[in-house]
Motif scaffolding. Sequence first.
Motif, PDB file in Angstrom:
ATOM      1  N   THR A  27       5.657  -9.797   6.339  1.00 26.58           N
ATOM      2  CA  THR A  27       5.868 -11.159   6.794  1.00 26.58           C
ATOM      3  C   THR A  27       4.530 -12.082   6.524  1.00 26.58           C
ATOM      4  O   THR A  27       3.388 -11.676   6.492  1.00 26.58           O
ATOM      5  N   THR A  28       4.909 -13.421   6.426  1.00 27.08           N
ATOM      6  CA  THR A  28       3.719 -14.216   6.037  1.00 27.08           C
ATOM      7  C   THR A  28       4.182 -15.617   6.485  1.00 27.08           C
ATOM      8  O   THR A  28       5.344 -15.853   6.629  1.00 27.08           O
ATOM      9  N   ASP A  29       3.085 -16.511   6.983  1.00 31.60           N
ATOM     10  CA  ASP A  29       3.112 -17.871   7.168  1.00 31.60           C
ATOM     11  C   ASP A  29       2.776 -18.550   6.001  1.00 31.60           C
ATOM     12  O   ASP A  29       3.095 -19.730   5.893  1.00 31.60           O
ATOM     13  N   SER A  30       2.491 -17.886   4.735  1.00 28.77           N
ATOM     14  CA  SER A  30       2.131 -18.337   3.402  1.00 28.77           C
ATOM     15  C   SER A  30       0.918 -19.192   3.501  1.00 28.77           C
ATOM     16  O   SER A  30       0.358 -19.659   2.323  1.00 28.77           O
ATOM     17  N   THR A  31       0.261 -19.616   4.552  1.00 28.23           N
ATOM     18  CA  THR A  31      -0.969 -20.224   4.386  1.00 28.23           C
ATOM     19  C   THR A  31      -2.130 -19.604   5.310  1.00 28.23           C
ATOM     20  O   THR A  31      -3.333 -19.861   4.979  1.00 28.23           O
ATOM     21  N   LYS A  32      -1.953 -18.934   6.461  1.00 25.62           N
ATOM     22  CA  LYS A  32      -3.079 -18.401   7.124  1.00 25.62           C
ATOM     23  C   LYS A  32      -2.960 -16.706   7.337  1.00 25.62           C
ATOM     24  O   LYS A  32      -3.995 -16.278   7.398  1.00 25.62           O
ATOM     25  N   HIS A  33      -1.749 -16.366   7.319  1.00 24.12           N
ATOM     26  CA  HIS A  33      -1.735 -14.872   7.595  1.00 24.12           C
ATOM     27  C   HIS A  33      -0.714 -14.092   6.630  1.00 24.12           C
ATOM     28  O   HIS A  33       0.284 -14.456   6.301  1.00 24.12           O
ATOM     29  N   PHE A  34      -1.195 -12.779   6.398  1.00 26.88           N
ATOM     30  CA  PHE A  34      -0.117 -11.979   5.582  1.00 26.88           C
ATOM     31  C   PHE A  34      -0.188 -10.600   6.262  1.00 26.88           C
ATOM     32  O   PHE A  34      -1.187  -9.805   6.313  1.00 26.88           O
ATOM     33  N   PHE A  35       0.900 -10.308   6.703  1.00 27.57           N
ATOM     34  CA  PHE A  35       0.986  -8.869   7.382  1.00 27.57           C
ATOM     35  C   PHE A  35       2.065  -8.037   6.769  1.00 27.57           C
ATOM     36  O   PHE A  35       3.100  -8.515   6.593  1.00 27.57           O
ATOM     37  N   ARG A  36       1.548  -6.557   6.551  1.00 30.85           N
ATOM     38  CA  ARG A  36       2.692  -5.802   5.706  1.00 30.85           C
ATOM     39  C   ARG A  36       2.407  -4.427   6.351  1.00 30.85           C
ATOM     40  O   ARG A  36       1.457  -3.996   6.903  1.00 30.85           O
ATOM     41  N   GLY A  37       3.539  -3.723   5.970  1.00 27.36           N
ATOM     42  CA  GLY A  37       3.624  -2.315   6.814  1.00 27.36           C
ATOM     43  C   GLY A  37       4.625  -1.469   5.923  1.00 27.36           C
ATOM     44  O   GLY A  37       5.490  -1.871   5.347  1.00 27.36           O
ATOM     45  N   ALA A  38       4.106  -0.098   6.213  1.00 22.62           N
ATOM     46  CA  ALA A  38       5.233   0.951   5.560  1.00 22.62           C
ATOM     47  C   ALA A  38       5.234   2.264   6.363  1.00 22.62           C
ATOM     48  O   ALA A  38       4.330   2.451   6.978  1.00 22.62           O
ATOM     49  N   LEU A  39       6.446   2.841   6.433  1.00 23.38           N
ATOM     50  CA  LEU A  39       6.428   4.019   7.427  1.00 23.38           C
ATOM     51  C   LEU A  39       6.236   5.364   6.228  1.00 23.38           C
ATOM     52  O   LEU A  39       6.981   5.289   5.231  1.00 23.38           O
ATOM     53  N   TYR A  40       5.377   6.144   6.750  1.00 15.38           N
ATOM     54  CA  TYR A  40       5.208   7.361   6.116  1.00 15.38           C
ATOM     55  C   TYR A  40       5.341   8.588   6.842  1.00 15.38           C
ATOM     56  O   TYR A  40       4.939   8.434   8.288  1.00 15.38           O
ATOM     57  N   PHE A  41       5.601   9.741   6.538  1.00 15.66           N
ATOM     58  CA  PHE A  41       5.692  10.969   7.281  1.00 15.66           C
ATOM     59  C   PHE A  41       4.681  11.970   6.669  1.00 15.66           C
ATOM     60  O   PHE A  41       4.533  12.234   5.311  1.00 15.66           O
ATOM     61  N   ARG A  42       3.702  12.481   7.579  1.00 17.70           N
ATOM     62  CA  ARG A  42       2.856  13.701   6.960  1.00 17.70           C
ATOM     63  C   ARG A  42       3.628  15.019   7.028  1.00 17.70           C
ATOM     64  O   ARG A  42       3.055  15.873   7.743  1.00 17.70           O
ATOM     65  N   THR A  43       4.704  15.006   6.583  1.00 17.25           N
ATOM     66  CA  THR A  43       5.383  16.476   6.358  1.00 17.25           C
ATOM     67  C   THR A  43       6.174  16.337   4.806  1.00 17.25           C
ATOM     68  O   THR A  43       6.561  15.400   4.239  1.00 17.25           O
TER      69      THR A  43
END
Length: 184
Positions: A139-155
């Motif tokens: 998600t982003t507001d395109s001018t101040k912030h960019f926030f990204r995520g991804a789910l991973y498993f350690r298995t």
Amino acid sequence: MLALAAGCTSTPDFTPKPKGYNRIDLPPHAYQQLGPGHPYRFEYSRYAKILRDSSYLAQPHWINVYYPSLQANVQVTYASLTGKPQLYSKLLEDARKLTSKHEIKATAIDENVLKTPHGMRVSVFELQGEVPSQFQFYTTDSTKHFFRGALYFRTATANDSLAPVIEYVKQDIVRMLNTLQFTQ
């Protein structure tokens, strides 16, 4: 001795076993607020720990929402766009590239756009098949912030066996996104 011999000569009775899954006891969903020190805040699971990203590429405010009992990890990255208008396009392209890298093993990639209670639009990618990351978002507001995520498993467990855990953590991620606010 005669009974032993009779037991060995009878025809075996084979009955197929019903399809089953490993029993995974998941706790009820419960949340807490992310502490101060980041340009964002959100609620995350009480069963998760916030760890600083320790990779050599890590930037300030990159964290991992780690579930020790589930061996699950939500990698969160953040970038400030303030004063860097060209960075927005690069990060947007990177987010899409990181998702598309899984096309080789993915049987499907479903993209949806969610609107949070705070008015943010979040692009969510659900990946099917034996992929290392089953759920990604930005998600982003395109001018101040960019926030990204991804789910991973350690298995190395197959994703079909992890399905209940994936769904459980996805609910927590949706809660995180619905409570996400930028603080600066």
